[in-house]
Design a protein around this motif. Structure first.
Motif, PDB file in Angstrom:
ATOM      1  N   CYS A  59      22.471  -9.914 -36.860  1.00 22.03           N
ATOM      2  CA  CYS A  59      23.084 -11.229 -36.649  1.00 22.03           C
ATOM      3  C   CYS A  59      23.067 -11.665 -35.187  1.00 22.03           C
ATOM      4  O   CYS A  59      22.977 -12.859 -34.902  1.00 22.03           O
ATOM      5  N   HIS A  60      23.167 -10.707 -34.271  1.00 20.10           N
ATOM      6  CA  HIS A  60      23.411 -11.088 -32.879  1.00 20.10           C
ATOM      7  C   HIS A  60      22.172 -11.070 -31.992  1.00 20.10           C
ATOM      8  O   HIS A  60      22.215 -11.586 -30.868  1.00 20.10           O
ATOM      9  N   ALA A  61      21.064 -10.477 -32.450  1.00 24.34           N
ATOM     10  CA  ALA A  61      19.794 -10.613 -31.724  1.00 24.34           C
ATOM     11  C   ALA A  61      19.150 -11.932 -32.127  1.00 24.34           C
ATOM     12  O   ALA A  61      19.533 -12.555 -33.123  1.00 24.34           O
ATOM     13  N   ALA A  62      18.181 -12.362 -31.354  1.00 25.31           N
ATOM     14  CA  ALA A  62      17.490 -13.606 -31.690  1.00 25.31           C
ATOM     15  C   ALA A  62      16.800 -13.471 -33.037  1.00 25.31           C
ATOM     16  O   ALA A  62      16.244 -12.407 -33.352  1.00 25.31           O
ATOM     17  N   PRO A  63      16.842 -14.495 -33.886  1.00 25.07           N
ATOM     18  CA  PRO A  63      16.168 -14.425 -35.183  1.00 25.07           C
ATOM     19  C   PRO A  63      14.707 -14.017 -35.025  1.00 25.07           C
ATOM     20  O   PRO A  63      13.978 -14.554 -34.182  1.00 25.07           O
ATOM     21  N   GLY A  64      14.282 -13.042 -35.811  1.00 20.30           N
ATOM     22  CA  GLY A  64      12.906 -12.572 -35.750  1.00 20.30           C
ATOM     23  C   GLY A  64      12.620 -11.582 -34.642  1.00 20.30           C
ATOM     24  O   GLY A  64      11.468 -11.181 -34.455  1.00 20.30           O
ATOM     25  N   ALA A  65      13.644 -11.164 -33.896  1.00 16.67           N
ATOM     26  CA  ALA A  65      13.435 -10.241 -32.784  1.00 16.67           C
ATOM     27  C   ALA A  65      12.899  -8.906 -33.293  1.00 16.67           C
ATOM     28  O   ALA A  65      13.265  -8.437 -34.371  1.00 16.67           O
ATOM     29  N   THR A  66      12.038  -8.281 -32.498  1.00 23.30           N
ATOM     30  CA  THR A  66      11.482  -6.978 -32.840  1.00 23.30           C
ATOM     31  C   THR A  66      11.604  -6.050 -31.645  1.00 23.30           C
ATOM     32  O   THR A  66      11.839  -6.475 -30.512  1.00 23.30           O
ATOM     33  N   GLU A  67      11.454  -4.757 -31.906  1.00 20.61           N
ATOM     34  CA  GLU A  67      11.452  -3.709 -30.889  1.00 20.61           C
ATOM     35  C   GLU A  67      12.638  -3.870 -29.922  1.00 20.61           C
ATOM     36  O   GLU A  67      13.769  -4.064 -30.348  1.00 20.61           O
ATOM     37  N   ASP A  68      12.386  -3.813 -28.602  1.00 19.43           N
ATOM     38  CA  ASP A  68      13.491  -3.824 -27.645  1.00 19.43           C
ATOM     39  C   ASP A  68      14.271  -5.128 -27.658  1.00 19.43           C
ATOM     40  O   ASP A  68      15.446  -5.150 -27.254  1.00 19.43           O
ATOM     41  N   ALA A  69      13.656  -6.203 -28.132  1.00 17.30           N
ATOM     42  CA  ALA A  69      14.363  -7.485 -28.181  1.00 17.30           C
ATOM     43  C   ALA A  69      15.543  -7.442 -29.149  1.00 17.30           C
ATOM     44  O   ALA A  69      16.455  -8.266 -29.053  1.00 17.30           O
ATOM     45  N   ARG A  70      15.550  -6.482 -30.046  1.00 20.10           N
ATOM     46  CA  ARG A  70      16.675  -6.340 -30.978  1.00 20.10           C
ATOM     47  C   ARG A  70      17.935  -5.871 -30.270  1.00 20.10           C
ATOM     48  O   ARG A  70      19.031  -5.909 -30.836  1.00 20.10           O
ATOM     49  N   LEU A  71      17.790  -5.428 -29.019  1.00 18.05           N
ATOM     50  CA  LEU A  71      18.944  -4.966 -28.244  1.00 18.05           C
ATOM     51  C   LEU A  71      19.477  -6.041 -27.305  1.00 18.05           C
ATOM     52  O   LEU A  71      20.430  -5.793 -26.557  1.00 18.05           O
ATOM     53  N   SER A  72      18.883  -7.205 -27.324  1.00 19.04           N
ATOM     54  CA  SER A  72      19.370  -8.344 -26.542  1.00 19.04           C
ATOM     55  C   SER A  72      20.202  -9.210 -27.476  1.00 19.04           C
ATOM     56  O   SER A  72      19.668  -9.929 -28.325  1.00 19.04           O
ATOM     57  N   LEU A  73      21.504  -9.144 -27.313  1.00 13.43           N
ATOM     58  CA  LEU A  73      22.425  -9.657 -28.322  1.00 13.43           C
ATOM     59  C   LEU A  73      23.034 -10.999 -27.902  1.00 13.43           C
ATOM     60  O   LEU A  73      24.253 -11.167 -27.844  1.00 13.43           O
ATOM     61  N   GLY A  74      22.162 -11.971 -27.661  1.00 12.39           N
ATOM     62  CA  GLY A  74      22.616 -13.274 -27.193  1.00 12.39           C
ATOM     63  C   GLY A  74      23.158 -14.183 -28.274  1.00 12.39           C
ATOM     64  O   GLY A  74      23.687 -15.264 -27.981  1.00 12.39           O
ATOM     65  N   GLY A  75      23.062 -13.783 -29.545  1.00 11.88           N
ATOM     66  CA  GLY A  75      23.600 -14.581 -30.638  1.00 11.88           C
ATOM     67  C   GLY A  75      22.770 -15.808 -30.949  1.00 11.88           C
ATOM     68  O   GLY A  75      21.621 -15.941 -30.532  1.00 11.88           O
ATOM     69  N   GLY A  76      23.369 -16.723 -31.708  1.00 11.07           N
ATOM     70  CA  GLY A  76      22.707 -17.973 -32.047  1.00 11.07           C
ATOM     71  C   GLY A  76      22.261 -18.089 -33.490  1.00 11.07           C
ATOM     72  O   GLY A  76      21.920 -19.192 -33.938  1.00 11.07           O
ATOM     73  N   LEU A  77      22.256 -16.978 -34.249  1.00 14.30           N
ATOM     74  CA  LEU A  77      21.865 -17.057 -35.652  1.00 14.30           C
ATOM     75  C   LEU A  77      22.837 -17.952 -36.413  1.00 14.30           C
ATOM     76  O   LEU A  77      24.053 -17.810 -36.304  1.00 14.30           O
ATOM     77  N   ARG A  78      22.303 -18.876 -37.200  1.00 11.61           N
ATOM     78  CA  ARG A  78      23.122 -19.803 -37.981  1.00 11.61           C
ATOM     79  C   ARG A  78      23.245 -19.309 -39.416  1.00 11.61           C
ATOM     80  O   ARG A  78      22.241 -19.029 -40.075  1.00 11.61           O
ATOM     81  N   LEU A  79      24.471 -19.197 -39.891  1.00 10.53           N
ATOM     82  CA  LEU A  79      24.751 -18.779 -41.264  1.00 10.53           C
ATOM     83  C   LEU A  79      25.341 -19.977 -41.995  1.00 10.53           C
ATOM     84  O   LEU A  79      26.517 -20.327 -41.787  1.00 10.53           O
ATOM     85  N   GLU A  80      24.545 -20.618 -42.822  1.00  7.17           N
ATOM     86  CA  GLU A  80      24.967 -21.838 -43.503  1.00  7.17           C
ATOM     87  C   GLU A  80      25.531 -21.482 -44.866  1.00  7.17           C
ATOM     88  O   GLU A  80      24.824 -21.005 -45.748  1.00  7.17           O
ATOM     89  N   THR A  81      26.844 -21.701 -45.028  1.00  7.25           N
ATOM     90  CA  THR A  81      27.552 -21.304 -46.236  1.00  7.25           C
ATOM     91  C   THR A  81      28.291 -22.498 -46.825  1.00  7.25           C
ATOM     92  O   THR A  81      28.332 -23.577 -46.235  1.00  7.25           O
ATOM     93  N   GLY A  82      28.910 -22.274 -47.972  1.00  6.16           N
ATOM     94  CA  GLY A  82      29.695 -23.323 -48.600  1.00  6.16           C
ATOM     95  C   GLY A  82      30.949 -23.683 -47.827  1.00  6.16           C
ATOM     96  O   GLY A  82      31.574 -24.722 -48.084  1.00  6.16           O
ATOM     97  N   PHE A  83      31.352 -22.856 -46.888  1.00  6.06           N
ATOM     98  CA  PHE A  83      32.534 -23.128 -46.074  1.00  6.06           C
ATOM     99  C   PHE A  83      32.173 -23.832 -44.765  1.00  6.06           C
ATOM    100  O   PHE A  83      33.065 -24.262 -44.032  1.00  6.06           O
ATOM    101  N   GLY A  84      30.884 -23.924 -44.464  1.00  4.60           N
ATOM    102  CA  GLY A  84      30.419 -24.510 -43.224  1.00  4.60           C
ATOM    103  C   GLY A  84      29.361 -23.619 -42.597  1.00  4.60           C
ATOM    104  O   GLY A  84      28.922 -22.631 -43.202  1.00  4.60           O
ATOM    105  N   THR A  85      28.972 -23.960 -41.393  1.00  7.42           N
ATOM    106  CA  THR A  85      27.952 -23.179 -40.696  1.00  7.42           C
ATOM    107  C   THR A  85      28.602 -22.326 -39.618  1.00  7.42           C
ATOM    108  O   THR A  85      29.294 -22.838 -38.733  1.00  7.42           O
ATOM    109  N   PHE A  86      28.372 -21.024 -39.717  1.00  4.35           N
ATOM    110  CA  PHE A  86      28.880 -20.090 -38.725  1.00  4.35           C
ATOM    111  C   PHE A  86      27.726 -19.696 -37.802  1.00  4.35           C
ATOM    112  O   PHE A  86      26.598 -19.507 -38.258  1.00  4.35           O
ATOM    113  N   VAL A  87      28.010 -19.575 -36.523  1.00  5.79           N
ATOM    114  CA  VAL A  87      26.985 -19.226 -35.543  1.00  5.79           C
ATOM    115  C   VAL A  87      27.374 -17.910 -34.883  1.00  5.79           C
ATOM    116  O   VAL A  87      28.483 -17.776 -34.338  1.00  5.79           O
TER     117      VAL A  87
END
Length: 307
Positions: A59-87
């Motif tokens: 959830c907290h790495a950039a969407p589609g991140a691979t290898e070492d980029a998975r350890l850069s936890l800048g956030g930003g992933l959007r979770l669109e649900t029936g309650f609203g959009t969580f980032v």
């Protein structure tokens, strides 16, 4: 008129008392001294395994991140649900935009109680209802590991929620119903392997957050634990992973272990979507942990599809 005034005054008093009671009942609840004392110093090596088991990068790495980029936890992933959009927020070591100034106690309160260092409730899109079952020492280890990760500048956008879901204080009442550290299922006297699998699945792995149906206000329906659910985002369903005919009934332990390591099903299909990220995380764990997860999934009660 006097009677009417008395009735109005009585109603106002009852409303005021009720409002005060709700205010106190909805207050953020932090860890007690015993739990904080169980944190310990933390070990970064052990913490890396907790990091992958907890799926932090999903959830907290950039969407589609691979290898070492998975350890850069800048956030930003959007979770669109029936309650609203969580980032997903920035949880990197940036001291301003991330959590670089957090202590292990701050992280433990966030994960096990859903409470920010500033005393606000977190939304349960952050799966603290599962993390509540974790051992404080594991969170101290996770904190030590996260201190070794890079700082990423930039604040993620805020959540996009409408009334009444934008009222954070009300989450305190929701937590009274759904936040506790009890096991999701009672397994009697499980083997050490099954017990380890239960801890991983019900706690850091938070598998039930996607694979278990939810009620109208977003709480997990534990009576249908792991029975599959309507996808929180978009269309489709998350599969049943109980040992039933609708689920993993004809899968062997080895089949489950193979999927967790490679993403391939017994039919030589491959998982996609968010599960692909889960597999990347699970592949980082020791083989014994994947085997424990498989043993647990074969030990839980079978259910028909929950969607």
């Amino acid at each position: 008129m006097a009677i009417l005034r008395k009735l109005l005054v009585s109603a106002a008093v009852v409303a005021a008392v009720g409002g005060v009671a709700l205010w106190f009942l909805s207050a953020p609840d932090r860890l007690d001294a015993e739990a904080v004392g169980g944190l310990g110093d933390g070990d970064a090596t052990r913490g890396e395994q907790v990091f992958w088991a907890g799926g932090c990068a999903s959830c907290h790495a950039a969407p589609g991140a691979t290898e070492d980029a998975r350890l850069s936890l800048g956030g930003g992933l959007r979770l669109e649900t029936g309650f609203g959009t969580f980032v997903a927020p920035n949880i990197s070591q940036d001291p301003q935009d991330g959590i670089g100034m957090w202590t292990a106690e701050d992280l433990a309160n966030a994960m096990m109680r859903g409470v920010s260092p500033g005393g606000s409730h977190y939304y349960p899109a952050f799966p603290y209802t599962s993390y509540a079952r974790m051992q404080p020492a594991d969170i101290a280890d996770l904190s030590a590991f996260m201190k070794t990760l890079p700082a990423v500048a930039g604040t993620a956008p805020g959540h996009e929620l409408s009334f009444p879901f934008n009222m954070r204080r009300s989450l305190g009442l929701w937590k009274l119903l759904y936040l506790n550290d009890a096991p999701a299922v009672a397994l009697g006297n499980p083997s050490d392997q099954v017990a380890r699998g239960q801890y991983l699945v019900e706690g850091p792995g938070h598998c039930g957050e996607c694979h278990t149906p939810r009620d109208l206000i977003g709480g997990l329906e534990l009576a249908q634990w792991m029975a599959g659910a309507a996808a929180a985002e978009g269309d489709g369903n998350v599969p049943n992973i109980t040992p039933s005919d609708d689920g993993l009934g004809d899968w062997s332990d080895i089949d489950i272990v193979t999927l967790l390591e490679t993403g391939f099903t017994p039919d030589y299909d491959s998982v996609g979507g968010s599960m692909a990220s889960v597999v990347r995380n699970m592949a980082e764990l020791p083989a014994s942990d994947r085997e424990a997860i498989a043993a647990y999934l074969k030990a839980i009660p079978p259910h028909p599809n929950g969607y």
